[in-house]
Design an enzyme around this catalytic site. Structure first.
Site: not given
Length: 289
Positions: A10, A40, A120
């Site tokens: 992402h 992911d 992230s």
């Protein structure tokens, strides 16, 4: 050292340009090597002098225990090189992935180390400085840290990333079923003594499950105003490992299986226990499990 860097899918998804900034402030353009939205994960590559690259050792996430100390490194709110600490809050969580609403990442690490937007793709480290996960998401009502963060475990990374580098994508194994976990009410409706297992409600057409002869629900029964779908097969174990709920099936597929492997399912059908063998196929987009 070939300049490969692991991050989240992402983080790079839809990007027109990717820039990697090192701790000394120097920046380099990068290209996407491979992506896997179902875990992911993504791999990018920078073309730099190998002397600038200092890979972190990858640890064994299967040795983690609830209460183990961990540290997260990332760029929360653009504050580069930030480190936070906490503990492993729980293991084996199911985490929904962005853009794949019907699929969840199994076997995810839950931590209370403070992670926020910008963390992230950063590493989750054990106290030996080994990567045991990659920080992926938080659970929050405000979009900021609320004590619950999630990381994809290093053993998933070790399985997926080499294939992304080699092939650009990863083929996930697929059964072709959907259903519900057995809870006390459903167990009572089905006449089961134990509240364990997974009731198959739907079998996808032309899937490995249909080819093996598995059955979905055939009727609906209403008790106290609640409708229950019944008549389908109940999965009791996979490869001789007990199934308490769907998590156990997904974790087993993630850890142990690949496309083309066979899997043995212990099935309860109309009061009798029998075994079915399936050959796993590649998951079509958007299907689970």
């Amino acid at each position: 050292i070939s300049g490969h860097i692991i991050t989240n899918n992402h983080v790079v998804e839809g990007s027109q340009k990717i820039t990697v900034t090192f701790i000394d402030g120097t920046s380099y353009n990068a290209k996407v090597v491979g992506t896997d939205p179902y875990t992911d994960l993504a791999v990018i590559q920078v073309d730099v002098n190998p002397s600038l690259l200092h890979p972190l050792p990858v640890g064994n996430s299967s040795t983690l225990r609830v209460g183990d100390q961990v540290a997260a490194i990332g760029n929360p709110f653009g504050l580069s090189g930030s480190m936070t600490s906490g503990i492993v809050s729980q293991l084996g969580r199911l985490l929904s992935t962005p853009g794949t609403a019907s699929f969840s990442i199994p076997d995810v690490i839950q931590t209370d180390a403070a992670v926020n937007p910008g963390n992230s793709g950063g590493p989750l480290l054990n106290m030996k400085g080994q990567v045991v996960g990659i920080n992926t998401a938080i659970q929050s009502g405000t979009g900021e840290f609320a004590g619950i963060g999630f990381a994809v475990p290093s053993n998933t990374i070790s399985k997926i990333v080499p294939v992304l580098i080699d092939k650009g994508k990863y083929k996930h194994p697929w059964l072709g079923i959907s259903g519900v976990d057995i809870d006390p009410d459903l167990a009572n409706v089905l006449g089961l003594q134990d509240t364990r297992g997974f009731l198959i409600v739907t079998v996808v057409k032309d899937s490995p499950a249909e080819k093996a002869g598995l059955h979905g629900s055939t009727e609906t029964k209403e008790i106290d105003g609640i409708k229950y779908q019944i008549g389908g097969d109940v999965i009791l174990s996979v490869d001789h490992k007990d199934v308490r709920k769907i998590d156990d099936i997904l974790i087993h597929l993630q850890r142990e299986k690949k496309v083309g492997d066979t899997i043995d399912l212990e099935i309860l059908r109309e009061g009798r226990v029998t075994n079915f063998e399936l050959t796993l196929e590649e998951r079509p987009n958007g299907n689970q499990p």
